[in-house]
Design an enzyme around this catalytic site. Structure first.
Site, PDB file in Angstrom:
ATOM      1  N   ARG A 100      48.674  35.070  31.663  1.00  0.00           N
ATOM      2  CA  ARG A 100      47.462  34.302  31.352  1.00  0.00           C
ATOM      3  C   ARG A 100      47.547  33.552  30.029  1.00  0.00           C
ATOM      4  O   ARG A 100      47.068  32.433  29.923  1.00  0.00           O
ATOM      5  CB  ARG A 100      46.247  35.238  31.343  1.00  0.00           C
ATOM      6  CG  ARG A 100      45.825  35.682  32.729  1.00  0.00           C
ATOM      7  CD  ARG A 100      44.740  36.730  32.657  1.00  0.00           C
ATOM      8  NE  ARG A 100      44.395  37.226  33.986  1.00  0.00           N
ATOM      9  CZ  ARG A 100      43.867  38.410  34.230  1.00  0.00           C
ATOM     10  NH1 ARG A 100      43.606  39.233  33.223  1.00  0.00           N
ATOM     11  NH2 ARG A 100      43.598  38.780  35.457  1.00  0.00           N
ATOM     12  N   CYS A 130      38.497  38.774  35.529  1.00  0.00           N
ATOM     13  CA  CYS A 130      37.260  38.657  36.308  1.00  0.00           C
ATOM     14  C   CYS A 130      36.020  38.507  35.431  1.00  0.00           C
ATOM     15  O   CYS A 130      35.039  37.882  35.840  1.00  0.00           O
ATOM     16  CB  CYS A 130      37.107  39.853  37.241  1.00  0.00           C
ATOM     17  SG  CYS A 130      37.241  41.468  36.446  1.00  0.00           S
ATOM     18  N   LYS A 231      40.122  39.153  25.756  1.00  0.00           N
ATOM     19  CA  LYS A 231      40.402  38.301  26.925  1.00  0.00           C
ATOM     20  C   LYS A 231      39.306  37.256  27.099  1.00  0.00           C
ATOM     21  O   LYS A 231      39.585  36.081  27.387  1.00  0.00           O
ATOM     22  CB  LYS A 231      40.493  39.154  28.192  1.00  0.00           C
ATOM     23  CG  LYS A 231      41.749  39.984  28.320  1.00  0.00           C
ATOM     24  CD  LYS A 231      41.659  40.862  29.574  1.00  0.00           C
ATOM     25  CE  LYS A 231      42.810  41.831  29.661  1.00  0.00           C
ATOM     26  NZ  LYS A 231      42.677  42.747  30.827  1.00  0.00           N
ATOM     27  N   ARG A 253      30.458  48.755  30.129  1.00  0.00           N
ATOM     28  CA  ARG A 253      30.585  49.243  31.506  1.00  0.00           C
ATOM     29  C   ARG A 253      29.240  49.837  31.935  1.00  0.00           C
ATOM     30  O   ARG A 253      28.621  50.603  31.183  1.00  0.00           O
ATOM     31  CB  ARG A 253      31.675  50.302  31.578  1.00  0.00           C
ATOM     32  CG  ARG A 253      32.137  50.618  32.986  1.00  0.00           C
ATOM     33  CD  ARG A 253      32.972  49.512  33.575  1.00  0.00           C
ATOM     34  NE  ARG A 253      34.302  49.409  32.991  1.00  0.00           N
ATOM     35  CZ  ARG A 253      35.210  48.518  33.357  1.00  0.00           C
ATOM     36  NH1 ARG A 253      34.942  47.643  34.313  1.00  0.00           N
ATOM     37  NH2 ARG A 253      36.399  48.472  32.784  1.00  0.00           N
ATOM     38  N   HIS A 260      30.171  41.993  38.317  1.00  0.00           N
ATOM     39  CA  HIS A 260      29.989  41.904  36.870  1.00  0.00           C
ATOM     40  C   HIS A 260      28.816  40.973  36.551  1.00  0.00           C
ATOM     41  O   HIS A 260      28.586  39.980  37.264  1.00  0.00           O
ATOM     42  CB  HIS A 260      31.234  41.327  36.197  1.00  0.00           C
ATOM     43  CG  HIS A 260      32.422  42.234  36.194  1.00  0.00           C
ATOM     44  ND1 HIS A 260      32.374  43.563  36.545  1.00  0.00           N
ATOM     45  CD2 HIS A 260      33.720  41.985  35.861  1.00  0.00           C
ATOM     46  CE1 HIS A 260      33.570  44.101  36.425  1.00  0.00           C
ATOM     47  NE2 HIS A 260      34.410  43.158  36.019  1.00  0.00           N
TER      48      HIS A 260
END
Length: 353
Positions: A100, A130, A231, A253, A260
């Site tokens: 990435r 994601c 990220k 979380r 998400h």
């Protein structure tokens, strides 16, 4: 002649979703679909678009004649095999984190930066994380019109982002706590879980997830940041083409199985209104606008899971912050957040081969 598609990791969790996506398409551009997995899964039969296909073992020869190879495998597998696929003449579209941030590998969301698909000197295209991906269609549309300058994000990430073990753990915790009078004093959730043989020390999460939220996703990096938070920062900059974009993320979380959610605080170079944002969101085919405050209508994971679009709502002009919008997005992290975006890159490639 129609191009040949290979799916590496065809028997895994994301690969299974990928096959479901292809089976649900009205048409596909592929002359042949080749299913590839580990030697352990070789020989398995899977039906794709009405045809029973046999899974073949991962090998260099498996890529002979392949035009596009989608990789839905762990980082280390992609790191080894995507360059092999590219060397055999395929364009590798990788869903892992292996490439990435490689400056020679484009990080692509087709609605945002499809032009980057052609800039692939290594023959590899990367799919974003994601969490980042869930907000990209909305941010890309706004950035094109108003020029994004600063981004503050709080994510509310589903257990499935941690894999099957994380899903199993959440279900086990819910089962152990069901019917118990817990959450009324400090420590009682942990005590009940420990009594049920579910100590936190055996969990993929650093704290109980059921009846709780955990402000941690990923691994520890410098200065207290997590890998997941970095990220969001680094991938947003690369996808949007804003190397100096100011980004701060807190990844949390939550006790949701799949989908998400993100609360986004975005500042732009030019003035932007809620009405303008609504119009842009409604024009994006991969977005669904659900934003009626008076009727209490807004996106939630329970309404979004299993679908392809990203849902956006709670769009507000930020109080005390000029040129700034706050909004909430929800996206199925196993579909658009992983399989679907990878497949959409592959389909876009098929038009360019």
């Amino acid at each position: 002649m129609s191009p040949v598609l290979a799916l590496v990791g065809a028997t895994g969790a994301v690969g299974t979703v990928m096959i479901d996506i292809m089976n649900g398409r009205e048409s596909v551009p592929w002359g042949e679909i080749r299913l590839i997995a580990s030697a352990r899964s070789a020989g398995k039969k899977i039906t794709v678009r009405g045809e029973e296909l046999t899974v073949i073992a991962l090998s260099p020869e498996a890529f002979d004649g392949v035009d596009v190879a989608m990789f839905d495998v762990p980082d280390e597998v992609s790191a080894e095999w995507a360059p092999i696929a590219a060397a055999r003449g395929a364009v590798a579209v990788d869903n892992s984190g292996a490439f990435r941030m490689d400056p020679e590998v484009p990080l692509v969301v087709p609605e945002v930066n499809a032009d980057q698909i052609s800039a692939r000197p290594k023959g590899i295209i990367a799919n974003p994380n994601c969490t980042t991906l869930s907000m990209m269609a909305a941010l890309g549309a706004l950035h094109r019109e108003f020029e994004l300058r600063e981004l503050v994000v709080a994510s509310y990430q589903a257990a499935s982002g941690g894999g099957q073990a994380a899903i199993d753990r959440l279900y086990a915790e819910i089962s152990a706590l069901a019917g118990k009078n817990v959450g009324v004093r400090a420590g009682d959730v942990r005590e009940v879980l420990e009594a049920a043989g579910l100590p936190v020390s055996d969990s993929p999460f650093p704290a109980p997830l059921a009846l709780n939220v955990v402000p941690w996703a990923g691994s520890l990096k410098d200065d207290g940041w997590t890998s997941e938070e970095l990220k969001v920062r680094n991938e947003s900059r690369k996808i949007l083409g804003i190397p100096e974009l100011k980004v701060s993320a807190t990844c949390v979380r939550v006790p949701v199985v799949t989908t998400h959610s993100l609360a986004v605080h975005a500042t732009f170079a030019r003035e932007v209104t809620v009405e303008q944002a609504h119009k842009l969101f409604e024009e994006q085919p991969s977005l669904v606008l659900v934003d009626d405050p008076a009727a209490k209508r807004f996106p939630t994971p329970a309404d979004v899971v299993g679908g392809d679009p990203t849902y956006v709502g709670r769009v507000r002009q930020a109080l005390d912050f000029p040129n700034t919008l706050d909004f909430f997005v929800c996206g199925d992290n196993l579909r658009k957040g992983a399989a679907l975006n990878t497949y959409e890159i592959a389909e876009e490639l098929a038009t360019r081969l």
